[in-house]
Motif scaffolding. Sequence first.
Motif, PDB file in Angstrom:
ATOM      1  N   PHE A 111       0.853  -1.185   0.000  1.00 57.80           N
ATOM      2  CA  PHE A 111       0.000   0.000   0.000  1.00 57.80           C
ATOM      3  C   PHE A 111       0.891   1.238   0.000  1.00 57.80           C
ATOM      4  O   PHE A 111       1.861   1.305   0.766  1.00 57.80           O
ATOM      5  N   VAL A 112       0.561   2.208  -0.840  1.00 56.97           N
ATOM      6  CA  VAL A 112       1.247   3.493  -0.806  1.00 56.97           C
ATOM      7  C   VAL A 112       0.185   4.588  -0.725  1.00 56.97           C
ATOM      8  O   VAL A 112      -0.812   4.556  -1.440  1.00 56.97           O
ATOM      9  N   THR A 113       0.410   5.544   0.161  1.00 55.01           N
ATOM     10  CA  THR A 113      -0.577   6.596   0.373  1.00 55.01           C
ATOM     11  C   THR A 113      -0.237   7.820  -0.461  1.00 55.01           C
ATOM     12  O   THR A 113       0.796   8.452  -0.249  1.00 55.01           O
ATOM     13  N   SER A 114      -1.112   8.125  -1.405  1.00 54.20           N
ATOM     14  CA  SER A 114      -0.969   9.364  -2.172  1.00 54.20           C
ATOM     15  C   SER A 114      -1.971  10.364  -1.604  1.00 54.20           C
ATOM     16  O   SER A 114      -2.025  10.572  -0.404  1.00 54.20           O
ATOM     17  N   SER A 115      -2.785  10.970  -2.442  1.00 52.45           N
ATOM     18  CA  SER A 115      -3.765  11.956  -1.990  1.00 52.45           C
ATOM     19  C   SER A 115      -4.626  12.347  -3.175  1.00 52.45           C
ATOM     20  O   SER A 115      -4.194  12.250  -4.331  1.00 52.45           O
ATOM     21  N   THR A 116      -5.829  12.810  -2.896  1.00 53.41           N
ATOM     22  CA  THR A 116      -6.624  13.423  -3.954  1.00 53.41           C
ATOM     23  C   THR A 116      -5.829  14.547  -4.620  1.00 53.41           C
ATOM     24  O   THR A 116      -5.928  14.761  -5.838  1.00 53.41           O
ATOM     25  N   LEU A 117      -5.007  15.240  -3.835  1.00 57.12           N
ATOM     26  CA  LEU A 117      -4.200  16.339  -4.386  1.00 57.12           C
ATOM     27  C   LEU A 117      -3.126  15.849  -5.350  1.00 57.12           C
ATOM     28  O   LEU A 117      -2.583  16.640  -6.123  1.00 57.12           O
ATOM     29  N   GLY A 118      -2.816  14.573  -5.331  1.00 59.57           N
ATOM     30  CA  GLY A 118      -1.880  14.031  -6.303  1.00 59.57           C
ATOM     31  C   GLY A 118      -2.495  13.894  -7.684  1.00 59.57           C
ATOM     32  O   GLY A 118      -1.787  13.854  -8.692  1.00 59.57           O
ATOM     33  N   LEU A 119      -3.826  13.841  -7.735  1.00 58.38           N
ATOM     34  CA  LEU A 119      -4.553  13.729  -9.005  1.00 58.38           C
ATOM     35  C   LEU A 119      -5.234  15.040  -9.373  1.00 58.38           C
ATOM     36  O   LEU A 119      -5.472  15.316 -10.546  1.00 58.38           O
ATOM     37  N   ILE A 120      -5.573  15.828  -8.367  1.00 59.98           N
ATOM     38  CA  ILE A 120      -6.190  17.137  -8.581  1.00 59.98           C
ATOM     39  C   ILE A 120      -5.369  18.161  -7.784  1.00 59.98           C
ATOM     40  O   ILE A 120      -5.744  18.549  -6.677  1.00 59.98           O
ATOM     41  N   GLU A 175       3.344 -14.582 -14.352  1.00 62.10           N
ATOM     42  CA  GLU A 175       1.936 -14.699 -13.987  1.00 62.10           C
ATOM     43  C   GLU A 175       1.709 -14.838 -12.485  1.00 62.10           C
ATOM     44  O   GLU A 175       0.758 -14.288 -11.942  1.00 62.10           O
ATOM     45  N   GLU A 176       2.574 -15.601 -11.794  1.00 57.44           N
ATOM     46  CA  GLU A 176       2.399 -15.750 -10.352  1.00 57.44           C
ATOM     47  C   GLU A 176       2.541 -14.411  -9.647  1.00 57.44           C
ATOM     48  O   GLU A 176       1.789 -14.090  -8.728  1.00 57.44           O
ATOM     49  N   ALA A 177       3.524 -13.645 -10.090  1.00 59.33           N
ATOM     50  CA  ALA A 177       3.715 -12.317  -9.495  1.00 59.33           C
ATOM     51  C   ALA A 177       2.503 -11.435  -9.757  1.00 59.33           C
ATOM     52  O   ALA A 177       2.003 -10.753  -8.851  1.00 59.33           O
ATOM     53  N   LYS A 178       2.018 -11.419 -10.986  1.00 61.57           N
ATOM     54  CA  LYS A 178       0.847 -10.600 -11.335  1.00 61.57           C
ATOM     55  C   LYS A 178      -0.369 -11.002 -10.502  1.00 61.57           C
ATOM     56  O   LYS A 178      -1.147 -10.153 -10.071  1.00 61.57           O
ATOM     57  N   LYS A 179      -0.522 -12.297 -10.282  1.00 56.05           N
ATOM     58  CA  LYS A 179      -1.699 -12.789  -9.562  1.00 56.05           C
ATOM     59  C   LYS A 179      -1.624 -12.490  -8.071  1.00 56.05           C
ATOM     60  O   LYS A 179      -2.642 -12.172  -7.438  1.00 56.05           O
ATOM     61  N   ASN A 180      -0.443 -12.579  -7.500  1.00 58.55           N
ATOM     62  CA  ASN A 180      -0.322 -12.553  -6.040  1.00 58.55           C
ATOM     63  C   ASN A 180       0.210 -11.253  -5.444  1.00 58.55           C
ATOM     64  O   ASN A 180       0.068 -11.036  -4.245  1.00 58.55           O
ATOM     65  N   PHE A 181       0.842 -10.402  -6.254  1.00 60.75           N
ATOM     66  CA  PHE A 181       1.435  -9.171  -5.723  1.00 60.75           C
ATOM     67  C   PHE A 181       0.542  -7.995  -6.113  1.00 60.75           C
ATOM     68  O   PHE A 181       0.503  -7.593  -7.262  1.00 60.75           O
ATOM     69  N   ASN A 182      -0.181  -7.464  -5.141  1.00 62.56           N
ATOM     70  CA  ASN A 182      -1.067  -6.325  -5.379  1.00 62.56           C
ATOM     71  C   ASN A 182      -0.419  -5.037  -4.889  1.00 62.56           C
ATOM     72  O   ASN A 182       0.086  -4.970  -3.768  1.00 62.56           O
ATOM     73  N   VAL A 183      -0.449  -4.013  -5.742  1.00 67.24           N
ATOM     74  CA  VAL A 183      -0.019  -2.674  -5.351  1.00 67.24           C
ATOM     75  C   VAL A 183      -1.277  -1.823  -5.255  1.00 67.24           C
ATOM     76  O   VAL A 183      -2.013  -1.673  -6.241  1.00 67.24           O
ATOM     77  N   VAL A 184      -1.529  -1.285  -4.084  1.00 69.06           N
ATOM     78  CA  VAL A 184      -2.758  -0.538  -3.822  1.00 69.06           C
ATOM     79  C   VAL A 184      -2.411   0.902  -3.466  1.00 69.06           C
ATOM     80  O   VAL A 184      -1.689   1.149  -2.497  1.00 69.06           O
ATOM     81  N   GLU A 185      -2.915   1.824  -4.256  1.00 69.29           N
ATOM     82  CA  GLU A 185      -2.719   3.240  -3.977  1.00 69.29           C
ATOM     83  C   GLU A 185      -3.862   3.735  -3.101  1.00 69.29           C
ATOM     84  O   GLU A 185      -5.030   3.644  -3.493  1.00 69.29           O
ATOM     85  N   ILE A 186      -3.528   4.241  -1.929  1.00 72.83           N
ATOM     86  CA  ILE A 186      -4.516   4.814  -1.024  1.00 72.83           C
ATOM     87  C   ILE A 186      -4.669   6.291  -1.383  1.00 72.83           C
ATOM     88  O   ILE A 186      -3.695   7.044  -1.360  1.00 72.83           O
TER      89      ILE A 186
END
Length: 273
Positions: free
Chosen positions: A140-149, A180-191
């Motif tokens: 998980f990495v925390t960005s912000s609405t301000l990173g997009l706006i 494929e295993e990496a794609k299936k099992n490693f999730n990157v989630v932007e908060i």
Amino acid sequence: MTSRIKTVLVIGGTTGIGEQLVRRFHALGKKVIVTGRNQASLTALAQELGGLETRQFDITDFSTLPSHAADILKAFPNLDTVLINAGIQKSFSFFDPSSIAPGEVEREIAANLTAPTLLIQAFAPHLLSLATKGTPATLFVTSSTLGLIPMGLWPNYSATKAGIHALALTLRQQIAFAGEEAKKNFNVVEIVPPYVDTGLDKEHREATNAAQGEHAFPPMPLQEYIDQFFKTLEDVEADGSLRKEIGVGTGALAVQTWRDSFGEVYKQFGMAT
């Protein structure tokens, strides 16, 4: 889907959103390790939450980050989730040198962008190794609405959070190259939080509210944000993976707008986002 998370490291978890995430993950029965600069805050949190593990260090002391990461991975070899949350926010004008103290621009960049980049570099190989062996791994990495706006009241903060957004995208693309295993099992989630009622803006809240005038809007209560965060976390993709972004309030609007526009461009390139 919190069931895929067993052991979670929260970097920057002694105040605000980070602290509440620590508390909720702990309440869900997860093994939680929390880092922060203030040892007293870490000690108080550990005394309240039985079984909580703590590590004290400053993420802007770049020379020590590799050793801190190595120590954590040695102590917790089954660490499957890393949540990078630490950051600071300044409000200033490029046209008024007196509006920000000397060195604060550099400090904001160091805390918000350089440190997260180095932390990703330190932990990503371990998470990828787990994923390629079939164990779900999450960053998980925390960005912000301000990173997009981005908004002019917070110029450097907006820019650094846009950098976090870019890091999440590029990391997903690199994972796609790993098989494929990496794609299936490693999730990157932007908060992608909206404006939340934490201490992040305490130095300049009154001034920025005054500058916005009638357009100023109140922050989302912290507990309301946390509740919506965990509700969204359980709303998985069609393939069972975690959502690529957890956007709440204006954060959700910003994410959907990006997905409907630039996200479609990436699809045309055949690139993972």
